[in-house]
Design an enzyme around this catalytic site. Structure first.
Site, mmCIF file in Angstrom:
data_model
loop_
_atom_site.group_PDB
_atom_site.id
_atom_site.type_symbol
_atom_site.label_atom_id
_atom_site.label_comp_id
_atom_site.label_asym_id
_atom_site.label_seq_id
_atom_site.Cartn_x
_atom_site.Cartn_y
_atom_site.Cartn_z
ATOM 1 N N ASP A 10 0.817 -1.220 0.000
ATOM 2 C CA ASP A 10 0.000 0.000 0.000
ATOM 3 C C ASP A 10 0.847 1.265 0.000
ATOM 4 O OD1 ASP A 10 -2.109 -1.708 0.134
ATOM 5 O OD2 ASP A 10 -2.950 -0.901 2.006
ATOM 6 N N HIS A 29 3.565 -2.564 3.151
ATOM 7 C CA HIS A 29 3.617 -1.190 2.640
ATOM 8 C C HIS A 29 4.950 -0.962 1.924
ATOM 9 C CE1 HIS A 29 0.644 -0.979 5.890
ATOM 10 N NE2 HIS A 29 0.103 0.033 5.231
#
Length: 753
Positions: free
Chosen positions: A122, A274
């Site tokens: 992300d 992430h």
């Protein structure tokens, strides 16, 4: 702006000369047709001069806005809503898999098969960490899904292309990363469309995968977040949450990241990691261990659609949609590059501004201490008479006060008033005074340089003082101007010009500018021996030096700067006499101020260009080229041209943050300016009360000067021609009193090496 004072126009509106570089404007055509042609050209040039600054300012603001937009500084909302009840969330969703399919009215979930892992990342792409994660995935022959934000994809399109080219899937993570449960459906649609626009421009694709910001597991869906998932599904997207959350954003350590990312008992999983948002070194290290360890347990790694045996999430775009995306990415890239250049320019102007402040404080103090020493002398006292030249064009309101102030001089003088074709009876008024040693010479309107040369030809003495027809001298001014000529190396002397009409707000601002910007500069340049300008309002010249330089030239609109630079190149010293004070009438309206400073700025640029060869000249005469001309170019032309960036970034910081740091920085700069101004006022024995308007001057007056200089640049670059303009005078300026005659030891000055 530049170190100039006094408007002193002796050529009027009917003066047909218009200077550019070293030439004059030739008439094109005759009669009404030729005049009409010239009028049309002037109007076009005037429109261009006003249009270009507006376009440049508009483009600059647009680029900054775009930059702030893609850096989540504009329209960004980082609020996160607390958990809400789950009364209206279907049980199938709460107990289902990590992929929510609400397309076509369905409300179901999908799960990844056992021993299949879908790695998801992300908040990227990040220029530092995304390439490292892609390298690890490539090294271990694994694919993943990157949920990118529109802001990051717009700024780093090359990384998105690399993801697609290397076989990874890309999903949407909104444009600005807001919590969509706070947003209206219109804003949600806007976030999706902008995110897709960035993907189209970066990789030429659309995607059907979406992950809401701040999401976690499907069982965490509540009455606030699930309606968003249904709306997203109605738009044709699969909403992807996760099975295991590595919580790598907490940086818990490599072992803990691996533990949290590992599913139980061989189950398949969508793993959340992430690739942006901070230091992701632990994520990279954990991924490099996680991939081989899980593969050893029989897991495979692939894209989400591969794991679900579904059609590819990517759809190529073409036509208008593709070109819109490419245009967007191009504009974002341009905004990034322009902003980077602006930041560099801001650093440059910051260095220039503080360097100038530092030099002014150090050198002006040294100058004040030097000239006020009891043993400081220029040489033998200069007592010989002086010729004072007063060029005048339509100065009927001022000429009497000007001439009478000269008659009060405590030094022997002759006064030559050169009437440059006045139509208001200026010459008659001067003659009607019937004062001794005052002569009036008349000539057809030809401009100030011609008027000065006419007066020079009629002067009887070797020292020539030049002043403007709207200026008033104190009784000691001529004497103070004459004394430096006791040093045979001195060719010219700059006096201390003061604003006489300082009671208005514009007058007070100009008063601050004269004392701080002009006279403090002159002290600095005097110590450096590279004075750039003898002000037209109050200056003196050695006649032989003027004759060697060819007299006053009309090659530029800044004849005083032009002749000063010519004297430097001829090897003469140019000095500053702080006690030689003159009181001049400054413009009292914005339009008149604009006209005056526009001419000064443009004329200074012309003079710098005319004397550009001084940069490479050697010997004593080359000092001005080595020191003075670079300083003049940096401090009077380049720094003021870049200085608006300070205010642009101030405005940007006030609106978009960080507001407190921005205000603190601006107050710091203002404090430095205030200190310099107070020091300059102290050196000039001025009252500090006028400095009350300094903050307002920095906010309003300085912006006007910026635009004037910008227009001067545009006039020069577009080949425009600028003509003299006569300012309206009121004749209200009077000398407030002269300095007392100094003692003999102060009067008999000798040169200082």
């Amino acid at each position: 702006m530049n170190s100039r004072t006094g408007e002193g126009r002796s050529g009027g509106p009917e003066d047909s000369r218009a200077r550019k570089g070293g030439g004059t404007k030739r008439r094109t055509g005759g009669g009404r047709r030729g005049e009409a042609t010239r009028t049309v050209r002037r109007r076009r040039l005037l429109s261009l001069r006003h249009l270009l600054p507006a376009l440049l300012l508009g483009a600059l603001l647009a680029m900054l806005m775009l930059r702030g937009y893609v850096h989540s500084e504009i329209l960004a909302d980082h609020r996160v809503r607390p958990p809400a009840p789950t009364d209206h969330v279907p049980r199938e969703i709460l107990r289902g898999g990590p992929v929510i399919d609400a397309r076509g009215g369905r409300e179901t979930t999908l799960s990844v098969p056992d021993h299949r892992l879908v790695l998801t990342f992300d908040d990227g792409p990040d220029p530092e960490w995304t390439p490292k994660i892609l390298d690890v995935l490539g090294r271990h022959r694994a694919h993943g899904v990157f949920f990118v934000t529109g802001t990051m994809a717009s700024r780093h399109p090359g990384l998105v292309r690399r993801m697609v080219d290397e076989g990874h899937e890309v999903g949407l993570h909104t444009f600005n990363h807001p919590d969509l449960s706070y947003r209206s459906t219109e804003r949600i649609d806007w976030e999706l469309s902008q995110n897709q626009l960035a993907l189209a421009g970066a990789a030429g694709i659309r995607t059907s995968l979406f992950r809401p910001p701040y999401s976690s597991f499907s069982h965490a869906m509540d009455d606030r977040s699930y309606p968003v998932a249904r709306h997203i599904g109605a738009r044709g997207y699969l909403t992807v949450v996760n099975d295991t959350d590595s919580e790598d954003w907490k940086r818990p350590g490599v072992d803990e990241i691996i533990r949290r990312a590992t599913p139980e008992d061989g189950a398949g999983a969508v793993v959340l990691m992430h690739d942006s948002g901070g230091d992701r070194s632990q994520t990279v290290a954990a991924l490099d261990r996680f991939l081989p360890e899980m593969r050893a347990r029989g897991y495979t790694f692939g894209n989400l659609t591969e794991a679900l045996d579904a059609p590819s999430a990517h759809t190529p775009v073409s036509g208008v949609e593709l070109w819109k995306g490419r245009s967007w990415v191009f504009l974002v890239g341009a905004a990034e590059r322009i902003t980077d250049c602006l930041v560099v320019a801001l650093a440059v102007v910051g260095v220039l501004v503080f360097t100038r402040f530092g030099l002014m404080l150090l050198l002006s103090g040294a100058h004040a201490r030097r000239v006020r020493r009891r043993d400081f002398r220029w040489g033998a006292p200069v007592t010989e008479p002086v010729s004072v030249l007063v060029p005048a064009y339509n100065e009927a309101k001022c000429i009497e006060a000007t001439v009478r102030s000269l008659m009060a001089s405590d030094h022997p003088i002759e006064v030559i008033v050169v009437d440059d074709g006045s139509s208001d009876g200026t010459a008659e008024l001067a003659e009607g005074l019937g004062l001794p040693n005052v002569r009036v010479l008349r000539q057809p309107n030809a401009g100030k340089p011609a008027a000065l040369n006419r007066g020079l030809a009629g002067a009887r003495h070797d020292i020539v003082v030049m002043m403007d027809g709207d200026t008033v001298f104190e009784e000691s001014t001529v004497r103070e101007l004459a004394q430096p000529f006791g040093d045979p190396r001195v060719g010219a002397v700059a006096g201390n010009a003061k604003v006489g009409n300082r009671d208005s707000l514009i007058g007070a601002w100009q008063h601050i500018e004269y004392v701080m910007g002009f006279n403090l500069d002159r002290r600095m340049y005097d110590v450096l021996r590279c004075m750039p300008t003898i002000p037209g309002a109050v200056g003196a010249f050695r006649r032989s030096a003027l004759e060697r330089a060819g007299g006053m030239s009309d090659d530029t609109l800044a004849e005083d700067t032009d002749i000063t630079m010519a004297l430097h190149r001829d090897g003469w010293r140019v000095v500053y006499a702080e006690r030689a004070r003159a009181w001049t009438e400054a413009p009292e309206s914005v339009q008149q101020l604009w006209s005056q400073r526009y001419r000064w700025s443009y004329g200074t640029m012309q003079a710098i260009w005319k004397h550009r060869r001084a940069f490479v000249e050697s010997g004593p005469s080359g000092r001005f080229g080595r020191v003075g001309l670079p300083l003049v170019s940096l401090f009077m032309v380049l720094a003021p041209l870049l200085a608006p960036l300070i205010d642009v970034f101030l405005l940007y910081g006030l609106v978009f943050g960080p507001t407190q740091k921005t205000v603190a920085a601006w107050l710091g700069v203002l404090a430095v300016q205030g200190f310099c101004a107070a020091y300059a006022f102290r050196l000039d024995h001025e009252r500090m009360t006028h400095l009350i308007s300094l903050p307002l001057q920095q906010l309003l007056y300085r912006q006007l000067m910026y635009v004037v200089l910008l227009q001067s640049w545009i006039t020069a670059l577009t080949g425009g021609r600028l003509r003299w303009q006569k300012l309206r005078r009121t004749g209200v300026v009077e000398a407030p009193g002269s300095l007392p005659r100094p003692r003999t030891d102060e009067y008999e000055r000798r040169p200082v090496a």
